[in-house]
Structures are given as C-alpha cells and as structure tokens.
Design an enzyme around this catalytic site. Sequence first.
Site, PDB file in Angstrom:
ATOM      1  N   HIS A  74      27.778  62.832  56.145  1.00  0.00           N
ATOM      2  CA  HIS A  74      26.597  62.973  55.290  1.00  0.00           C
ATOM      3  C   HIS A  74      25.330  62.937  56.140  1.00  0.00           C
ATOM      4  O   HIS A  74      25.091  61.993  56.877  1.00  0.00           O
ATOM      5  CB  HIS A  74      26.558  61.842  54.246  1.00  0.00           C
ATOM      6  CG  HIS A  74      27.490  62.088  53.102  1.00  0.00           C
ATOM      7  ND1 HIS A  74      27.262  61.609  51.835  1.00  0.00           N
ATOM      8  CD2 HIS A  74      28.642  62.798  53.036  1.00  0.00           C
ATOM      9  CE1 HIS A  74      28.239  62.008  51.043  1.00  0.00           C
ATOM     10  NE2 HIS A  74      29.094  62.710  51.746  1.00  0.00           N
ATOM     11  N   TYR A 198      21.022  57.087  44.989  1.00  0.00           N
ATOM     12  CA  TYR A 198      20.637  55.712  44.649  1.00  0.00           C
ATOM     13  C   TYR A 198      19.527  55.820  43.601  1.00  0.00           C
ATOM     14  O   TYR A 198      18.485  56.428  43.885  1.00  0.00           O
ATOM     15  CB  TYR A 198      20.082  54.965  45.856  1.00  0.00           C
ATOM     16  CG  TYR A 198      21.088  54.696  46.967  1.00  0.00           C
ATOM     17  CD1 TYR A 198      21.416  55.683  47.898  1.00  0.00           C
ATOM     18  CD2 TYR A 198      21.680  53.442  47.096  1.00  0.00           C
ATOM     19  CE1 TYR A 198      22.321  55.421  48.922  1.00  0.00           C
ATOM     20  CE2 TYR A 198      22.586  53.176  48.124  1.00  0.00           C
ATOM     21  CZ  TYR A 198      22.902  54.166  49.033  1.00  0.00           C
ATOM     22  OH  TYR A 198      23.800  53.907  50.042  1.00  0.00           O
ATOM     23  N   PRO A 290      25.530  44.861  48.805  1.00  0.00           N
ATOM     24  CA  PRO A 290      26.140  46.132  49.209  1.00  0.00           C
ATOM     25  C   PRO A 290      25.180  47.322  49.294  1.00  0.00           C
ATOM     26  O   PRO A 290      25.570  48.375  49.810  1.00  0.00           O
ATOM     27  CB  PRO A 290      27.189  46.372  48.120  1.00  0.00           C
ATOM     28  CG  PRO A 290      26.727  45.596  46.941  1.00  0.00           C
ATOM     29  CD  PRO A 290      25.984  44.413  47.478  1.00  0.00           C
ATOM     30  N   LYS A 294      26.082  47.788  54.523  1.00  0.00           N
ATOM     31  CA  LYS A 294      26.026  47.295  55.907  1.00  0.00           C
ATOM     32  C   LYS A 294      27.150  46.330  56.268  1.00  0.00           C
ATOM     33  O   LYS A 294      27.362  46.030  57.450  1.00  0.00           O
ATOM     34  CB  LYS A 294      24.679  46.591  56.156  1.00  0.00           C
ATOM     35  CG  LYS A 294      23.504  47.521  56.190  1.00  0.00           C
ATOM     36  CD  LYS A 294      23.550  48.393  57.417  1.00  0.00           C
ATOM     37  CE  LYS A 294      22.655  49.596  57.290  1.00  0.00           C
ATOM     38  NZ  LYS A 294      23.107  50.752  58.027  1.00  0.00           N
ATOM     39  N   TYR A 381      19.205  52.876  57.795  1.00  0.00           N
ATOM     40  CA  TYR A 381      20.401  53.314  57.070  1.00  0.00           C
ATOM     41  C   TYR A 381      21.486  53.790  58.039  1.00  0.00           C
ATOM     42  O   TYR A 381      22.668  53.473  57.857  1.00  0.00           O
ATOM     43  CB  TYR A 381      20.009  54.431  56.103  1.00  0.00           C
ATOM     44  CG  TYR A 381      21.038  54.742  55.044  1.00  0.00           C
ATOM     45  CD1 TYR A 381      21.035  54.066  53.824  1.00  0.00           C
ATOM     46  CD2 TYR A 381      22.014  55.722  55.247  1.00  0.00           C
ATOM     47  CE1 TYR A 381      21.977  54.362  52.839  1.00  0.00           C
ATOM     48  CE2 TYR A 381      22.952  56.017  54.271  1.00  0.00           C
ATOM     49  CZ  TYR A 381      22.922  55.337  53.063  1.00  0.00           C
ATOM     50  OH  TYR A 381      23.850  55.632  52.096  1.00  0.00           O
TER      51      TYR A 381
HETATM   52  C1  PHB Z   1      30.460  52.905  48.278  1.00  0.00           C
HETATM   53  O1  PHB Z   1      30.820  54.070  48.355  1.00  0.00           O
HETATM   54  O2  PHB Z   1      31.202  52.014  47.845  1.00  0.00           O
HETATM   55  C2  PHB Z   1      29.077  52.556  48.696  1.00  0.00           C
HETATM   56  C3  PHB Z   1      28.309  53.504  49.354  1.00  0.00           C
HETATM   57  C4  PHB Z   1      27.013  53.199  49.712  1.00  0.00           C
HETATM   58  C5  PHB Z   1      26.486  51.965  49.417  1.00  0.00           C
HETATM   59  C6  PHB Z   1      27.257  51.000  48.789  1.00  0.00           C
HETATM   60  C7  PHB Z   1      28.556  51.297  48.416  1.00  0.00           C
HETATM   61  O3  PHB Z   1      25.197  51.712  49.766  1.00  0.00           O
END
Ligand code: PHB
Length: 388
Positions: A74, A198, A290, A294, A381
């Site tokens: 990504h 997000y 989460p 990280k 990130y």
């Molecule tokens: C996930 O795919 O579980 C996931 C991806 C990105 C995040 C948190 C969880 O920031």
Amino acid sequence: MIASTQVGIIGAGPSGLLLSLLLRRNGVDSVVLERRSREYVEGRIRAGLLESATVELLREAGVGTRMLQEGLVHDGFELAFGERLHRIALKELTGKSVLVYGQTEIQRDLACAAEQVVWEVDNLRPHGIDGNEPRIIYTKDGATHELRCDFIAGCDGFHGASRASIPVNRIRLFEQVYPFGWLGVLADVPPLHHELVYANHARGFALCSMRSATRSRYYLQCPLDADVKDWPDDRFWEELTARLPRALGARLQTGASIEKSIAPLRSFVAEPMRFGRLFLVGDAAHIVPPTGAKGLNLAAADVRVLFTALVDHYRAGSSQLLDEYSARALARVWRATRFSWAFTTLMHRLSDDPFAQRLQLAELEYLAESRAASTAMAENYVGLPFPK
Ligand code: PHB
Ligand code: APR
C-alpha cells in the site's frame, strides 16, 4: 528435568518466535516456552500492517516468501471526515510503502519455521534474574522442568510472567486507558476501497482495512461496555455505512461475519525494559492502541535491537549493546506511543465536548491542506528510523 540453552524465551507470539529464528540463524541457541497450544496462538486475529523495516527483519529471519507473495503493498491511505477524503500519499511523501499482511499469517509462518518451542507449559516462573545463573521453572504434563540459560527474553505479552517477576521498585509503569474500544469484524467480502480508510465521524471512528482482495477487516469505535451479542451483522454494516462519506458507504459490500470481537484500547510503557538478565520484548514492555497498527512493528524493532546485542555478546564477548538495549528500544517505543496516541486522539470521538470536535476538524483540515503536516503523519505511519 533439567535442560539448558543460551537464551530462554518466554512466549511464542511474534516477538518470541522471531527472536528465536534470528538467534538460530546467527548461531545462538534458544528454547521458547509457551503457555497456550499452537492452534490457539495461531487462531488469534490481530492487526495486519507491516512497516518496511519489519518486512526486512522477517525476510532476514527466513520467513519472507509467503508474505512477499500474498502481502498487499500500500502506497497510501485515506482519512475521511464528514463528506471529505484526504489521501496520505505514503510513497510520494516518504519514499516508503507499507505491507498489508495479517498477523495471523505471520504467526503461522513463524511457527512453521521455529524449532525449539515447547507448547502448553504451566506455572512458568523466571528465577535468579538478578544473578548470573537465571533459570525458568515450569510444568508440562504435570512434571516440573527447569531450563537453565544465560539470558531470559520476556516475550510473554501484557499479562505474562516476565514483567511481573521484576521487583516493583525497579520498574516504572506509564499507562493510559481510553474510554472506548474497537469492535472488529472479519468478513469474506471484497474491501470497500483498494487502500485503508480511517474515518472520523460524529458517531465515532471507523476503519476499513483488509486481508486480501476477497477478505475485509472492519472496525467501529464502541463503548467499553459494548457486547458483541448486541451487534448482529446487520447492525454493524448499518453503523459502518453511517460513519463513512456517503459515496464510499454506498459502495460497501456486506456479508456474513467470520469473526467478531471487542478490544479495549490502552497505551502502556514499562521502564526500563531490562532487569538483570531478563529483557522485556514487545507487548510485555509496551502496548499501543491499534490506530496505526504499531504493536507488531514495535515488537519487531525490539527484537532487532535485542538479537543484535545477544549475537554481539556471543561473538565478541561484549556486553555494551546489551547494556544499551533498554534505552535504544525505549527511544523508539516512546515515539510510536506518541504517534499512536495522537492518531487515536485525532480520529475518535473522545467526548461530547464540541470544542474537542472542532479541534479535530481543524487538524484534519490542516492535514488536508499542508504537505508538511501530511508528511509528518506519513513518516510516522511508515515507521520512524531508530533515534541516534
Ligand atoms: C487491521 O487490518 O487490522 C488494521 C490495519 C490498520 C490499523 C489497525 C488495524 O491501523
Ligand atoms: N508462560 C508462557 N507463555 C506465556 C505466559 C506465561 N506465563 N504468559 C503469556 N504467554 C504467551 C501468550 O500465550 C502469548 O502467546 O506469550 C505470548 C505473547 O504473545 P503476544 O501477546 O502476541 O505478544 P508479542 O509476541 O510481544 O506480540 C507483539 O503482536 O500479538 C501482537 O498485540 C501484539 O501487536 C503486538 C505484537
């Protein structure tokens, strides 16, 4: 029964198994002791986003083949707020990408490669960690065992026995518990979007993630006392749609969930990450919420610092890198703790306070308009380098 090894590793999560593999590749012996069964450990569903440094370390450990075949590269992700979308162009802004590859798969790859793992041990306790002859006592199938070693790596997660064996006056704990959780759903439906989304919404945060072209992972911010029984699939999909910009929500493909769970959010750091011959690694020493995924990346960074120090110790007889372990790991831990906290604070509904909501909006608008602000977010990130 008494056995001995160079490094006794407690916990067969990603930290313990990765450490064991890297040590073995560099000629250092270890034994991993795990409380649960292999099936149980491999069944846990966690985040799935790897920084390039984590990808490199997994390759170095010899477990990169499936990850590189099946992982999704990504180059960016979307921030949604109200009806707006702002893409954080990771690759363009930092030169780096991230890899979407489920931790469940990593756990499986690591366990297939690992050799010296004892599953389903009980009553495990580290002993003699402040002296020169540490050992781990445990029971297996009713018999008591003693594993003698030079060093112990505490890779046993937040609730493990390692951190608990350090005298309380020799460790300092920092903690913040957030007043909400994440309700997660895994479903065999194509992802909403080719990149992660997000969403900051007045109804609460939402995240649209994925595991493959046909499997999606979605999350909703939920109250701490929420119960999965109150969240049948229809309610979940309806709420997720309501928290996304209309054009995106209209594209959502829904289906039967194959997993549904609620996780609380916490920031936690233990200092120092070493006591005598015991080294804390991964979730045993720190937890991040989460948002930004990280947790596993931080664990991998600890493993890198510790395995390098241990190998140097056995090759060169020096303890300098071991002595620097805690400080070097913590410098990075605090930066990721700060980012995870800031990203969480930016994206979640924190309270009913309209002032806090306006501040979030101001920051999101600033991110959307400022390349510098977007670059700062992108740098964090994709993963910060080790501080000098
Ligand atoms: C996930 O795919 O579980 C996931 C991806 C990105 C995040 C948190 C969880 O920031
Ligand atoms: N004895 C033996 N094993 C134990 C004990 C104990 N007393 N206590 C806990 N364990 C085991 C757990 O069963 C678990 O398998 O230690 C392991 C710890 O694994 P994780 O919790 O996955 O921690 P870690 O390997 O540091 O993972 C770091 O991966 O799992 C995610 O959220 C985690 O993202 C973070 C990253």
